[in-house]
Design a protein around this motif. Structure first.
Motif, PDB file in Angstrom:
ATOM      1  N   GLU A   9     -58.388 -52.885  84.253  1.00 15.28           N
ATOM      2  CA  GLU A   9     -58.786 -52.583  85.620  1.00 15.28           C
ATOM      3  C   GLU A   9     -57.613 -52.760  86.595  1.00 15.28           C
ATOM      4  O   GLU A   9     -57.456 -51.975  87.542  1.00 15.28           O
ATOM      5  CB  GLU A   9     -59.947 -53.481  86.052  1.00 15.28           C
ATOM      6  N   LEU A  10     -56.795 -53.797  86.370  1.00 15.76           N
ATOM      7  CA  LEU A  10     -55.640 -54.029  87.228  1.00 15.76           C
ATOM      8  C   LEU A  10     -54.571 -52.963  87.007  1.00 15.76           C
ATOM      9  O   LEU A  10     -53.971 -52.446  87.966  1.00 15.76           O
ATOM     10  CB  LEU A  10     -55.061 -55.422  86.963  1.00 15.76           C
ATOM     11  N   LEU A  11     -54.341 -52.639  85.726  1.00 19.57           N
ATOM     12  CA  LEU A  11     -53.376 -51.579  85.419  1.00 19.57           C
ATOM     13  C   LEU A  11     -53.797 -50.262  86.081  1.00 19.57           C
ATOM     14  O   LEU A  11     -52.972 -49.550  86.667  1.00 19.57           O
ATOM     15  CB  LEU A  11     -53.263 -51.384  83.912  1.00 19.57           C
ATOM     16  N   LEU A  12     -55.078 -49.955  85.984  1.00 23.21           N
ATOM     17  CA  LEU A  12     -55.572 -48.710  86.564  1.00 23.21           C
ATOM     18  C   LEU A  12     -55.358 -48.697  88.080  1.00 23.21           C
ATOM     19  O   LEU A  12     -54.960 -47.669  88.651  1.00 23.21           O
ATOM     20  CB  LEU A  12     -57.058 -48.528  86.236  1.00 23.21           C
ATOM     21  N   LEU A  13     -55.590 -49.820  88.726  1.00 23.22           N
ATOM     22  CA  LEU A  13     -55.388 -49.899  90.164  1.00 23.22           C
ATOM     23  C   LEU A  13     -53.922 -49.661  90.526  1.00 23.22           C
ATOM     24  O   LEU A  13     -53.605 -48.943  91.488  1.00 23.22           O
ATOM     25  CB  LEU A  13     -55.836 -51.270  90.673  1.00 23.22           C
ATOM     26  N   ILE A  14     -53.026 -50.244  89.739  1.00 19.85           N
ATOM     27  CA  ILE A  14     -51.582 -50.051  89.977  1.00 19.85           C
ATOM     28  C   ILE A  14     -51.219 -48.578  89.815  1.00 19.85           C
ATOM     29  O   ILE A  14     -50.525 -47.985  90.653  1.00 19.85           O
ATOM     30  CB  ILE A  14     -50.762 -50.923  89.019  1.00 19.85           C
ATOM     31  N   PHE A  15     -51.716 -47.965  88.732  1.00 16.58           N
ATOM     32  CA  PHE A  15     -51.377 -46.565  88.464  1.00 16.58           C
ATOM     33  C   PHE A  15     -51.974 -45.632  89.516  1.00 16.58           C
ATOM     34  O   PHE A  15     -51.376 -44.599  89.841  1.00 16.58           O
ATOM     35  CB  PHE A  15     -51.841 -46.164  87.067  1.00 16.58           C
ATOM     36  N   GLU A  16     -53.126 -45.987  90.037  1.00 14.80           N
ATOM     37  CA  GLU A  16     -53.716 -45.177  91.098  1.00 14.80           C
ATOM     38  C   GLU A  16     -52.810 -45.165  92.326  1.00 14.80           C
ATOM     39  O   GLU A  16     -52.646 -44.133  92.995  1.00 14.80           O
ATOM     40  CB  GLU A  16     -55.106 -45.715  91.470  1.00 14.80           C
ATOM     41  N   HIS A  17     -52.212 -46.320  92.627  1.00 17.70           N
ATOM     42  CA  HIS A  17     -51.304 -46.388  93.766  1.00 17.70           C
ATOM     43  C   HIS A  17     -50.032 -45.570  93.502  1.00 17.70           C
ATOM     44  O   HIS A  17     -49.533 -44.875  94.402  1.00 17.70           O
ATOM     45  CB  HIS A  17     -50.927 -47.839  94.069  1.00 17.70           C
ATOM     46  N   VAL A  18     -49.502 -45.657  92.280  1.00 17.30           N
ATOM     47  CA  VAL A  18     -48.303 -44.879  91.946  1.00 17.30           C
ATOM     48  C   VAL A  18     -48.611 -43.386  92.016  1.00 17.30           C
ATOM     49  O   VAL A  18     -47.830 -42.585  92.542  1.00 17.30           O
ATOM     50  CB  VAL A  18     -47.776 -45.257  90.545  1.00 17.30           C
ATOM     51  N   TYR A  19     -49.775 -43.002  91.505  1.00 22.27           N
ATOM     52  CA  TYR A  19     -50.200 -41.599  91.571  1.00 22.27           C
ATOM     53  C   TYR A  19     -50.294 -41.135  93.025  1.00 22.27           C
ATOM     54  O   TYR A  19     -49.812 -40.054  93.371  1.00 22.27           O
ATOM     55  CB  TYR A  19     -51.553 -41.447  90.867  1.00 22.27           C
ATOM     56  N   LEU A  25     -53.538 -44.847  81.171  1.00 23.81           N
ATOM     57  CA  LEU A  25     -53.140 -43.590  81.801  1.00 23.81           C
ATOM     58  C   LEU A  25     -53.902 -42.404  81.209  1.00 23.81           C
ATOM     59  O   LEU A  25     -54.291 -41.477  81.919  1.00 23.81           O
ATOM     60  CB  LEU A  25     -51.632 -43.374  81.643  1.00 23.81           C
ATOM     61  N   ALA A  26     -54.121 -42.445  79.896  1.00 23.47           N
ATOM     62  CA  ALA A  26     -54.793 -41.338  79.221  1.00 23.47           C
ATOM     63  C   ALA A  26     -56.254 -41.199  79.627  1.00 23.47           C
ATOM     64  O   ALA A  26     -56.865 -40.146  79.429  1.00 23.47           O
ATOM     65  CB  ALA A  26     -54.695 -41.511  77.707  1.00 23.47           C
TER      66      ALA A  26
END
Length: 465
Positions: free
Chosen positions: A22-32, A67-68
């Protein structure tokens, strides 16, 4: 993204279970989100090693899995023929699910820079990649090929598909070495490349010539931006490319649809001479001519009917003389590169904004020649009020101040001769210099007193005035 790569080796040693998905996804959402603007991917270099999502996906399996799980992360696909595995292409296309995507196929510049001849597999690799992309073109918004050789690019007639979402098609190369093998074959009886949303079209010269033969470009009712590049002449039996072909397409698109805004011609040696000397309507927003012979530039402006494009940009690496090209009526004239006898060309131009870029021949002698050639009985370029100079350092503030004073005197004489004239007589009112020579505070103050708008950035020191 660069920090992600910098700590990549350390991250592999971290127990990934310490970072919840969940934390990784939040980080990647910000990068996206940082890579998007108004729902579109922000343009980035295809050579960048920090591209999202490929850079974080290379860190570890846990990151890849997160990411996938988000298809929209994979709606920009970059394929490097020198480094991307074929199996990865299928994976990327699968991960985007049914979403619209954009795709770029390119080469690793570090590889091809070492040899411009040892690239015999480029065409074969391209064909293999293209075979994987074609079944997905119905959901493709942007298809770009940036390769070394023209013979490696997909032939336009290979795109016998329906691409209703396609807005950008780019088939460009570094050198023109001849035809794609398919160009010499017959046109498929049922050939129909349907791309009603296409707005940006960038073709190498041979594919554009093929597009004219297929009568395809003239039907693109949404086309706004047309670029044709890299053509070294009709060395093959499949036909020639003439300036007439280009101007006829521009004329037809402008008259029929009125959507075309910009034409760019780059590094083209047209076959033969212009067969029609007038009647082309090229009254579009902008024309950019880069590494084009000045005889071709002259032919374009001699053959037009009606007003010129609002902006004309001429770029050249040599030192051609532009004095014999009548660049009248273009509101903005941009001269970039080495030019001789610039003053004579400027003095038969009648626009508002003159922009000089990366021009070592723009020096004090050129500036003095501009106003010394003015007729005392007629105001030259009466609409001229803006001067923009970028990355030029061979001139002085004194020469520009003298030009401004001479212009003021010429404008006053014109007003005194014809005080009731409805024609605007403009003094120089705006001066913007970016990457210029150093100037003194006194000179800067003198410019401010004479101009409505003044900006000066010194190339050597970075000082802003």
């Amino acid at each position: 993204m660069s920090r992600i790569l910098a700590f990549r080796s350390n991250l592999r040693r971290i127990n990934n279970r310490g970072l919840p998905p969940e934390l990784l996804l939040l980080i990647f959402e910000h990068v996206y989100a940082d890579n998007m603007l108004n729902g579109e991917w922000i343009a980035c270099s295809s050579q960048s090693r920090t591209q999202f999502p490929f850079a974080p996906a290379a860190v570890c399996k846990a990151w890849r899995d997160v990411l996938a799980s988000v298809p929209r992360f994979w709606t920009r696909i970059i394929i490097n023929l020198d480094t991307t595995k074929l199996s990865d292409i299928d994976t990327y296309l699968h991960l985007s699910r049914k979403l619209a995507f954009e795709i770029t196929v390119t080469r690793d510049q570090r590889v091809i820079s070492h040899s411009r001849t040892n690239n015999n597999d480029e065409g074969t690799q391209t064909a293999t990649v293209m075979a994987r992309i074609v079944p997905h073109l119905h959901r493709c918004r942007s298809l770009c090929f940036e390769l070394l050789r023209s013979s490696s690019l997909p032939a336009l007639r290979y795109l016998n598909v329906c691409a209703p979402l396609l807005e950008r098609l780019k088939l460009q190369c570094g050198i023109d070495d001849g035809e794609h093998p398919l160009v010499s074959s017959e046109v498929p009886e049922q050939w129909r490349f349907h791309a009603p949303a296409l707005r940006h079209l960038f073709l190498n010269g041979r594919n554009f010539r093929d597009a004219c033969a297929l009568r395809w470009v003239e039907r693109l009712s949404s086309l706004e931006d047309l670029c044709i590049s890299r053509y070294s002449g009709g060395k093959h039996r499949t036909g020639e490319l003439h300036l007439h072909d280009v101007l006829l397409v521009v004329d037809g698109l402008h008259r029929k649809f009125g959507t075309l805004q910009k034409l760019t011609l780059q590094d083209i040696s047209f076959d033969g001479i212009l067969t029609q000397q007038d009647g082309y309507d090229i009254q579009i927003e902008a024309v950019s001519l880069r590494s084009i012979s000045l005889s071709t530039v002259r032919a374009i402006f001699m053959s037009k009917t009606g007003p010129a494009p609002r902006l004309v940009h001429i770029k050249h690496e040599l030192s051609p003389s532009v004095y014999h090209i009548r660049l009248t009526q273009a509101d903005t004239l941009v001269l970039e590169g080495f030019f001789s006898r610039m003053a004579e060309a400027i003095n038969i131009w009648d626009g508002n904004c003159l922009s000089i870029k990366c021009c070592p021949t723009f020096n004090d002698n050129t500036i003095r020649d501009i106003y010394r050639l003015w007729s005392p009985n007629k105001l030259t370029s009466p609409s001229w009020s803006r001067l923009e100079i970028e990355n030029c350092t061979e001139f002085s503030a004194d020469a520009l101040l003298a030009l401004i004073d001479a212009r003021d005197d010429a404008v006053q004489r014109a007003r005194d001769r014809d005080p009731t004239s409805q024609v605007p007589f403009n003094s120089l009112q705006v001066l913007q210099v970016h990457g210029g020579p150093p100037i003194s505070p006194e000179d800067a103050e003198a410019f401010r007193e004479k101009l409505l708008t003044f900006e000066w950035h010194e190339a050597a020191t970075g000082v802003m005035h």
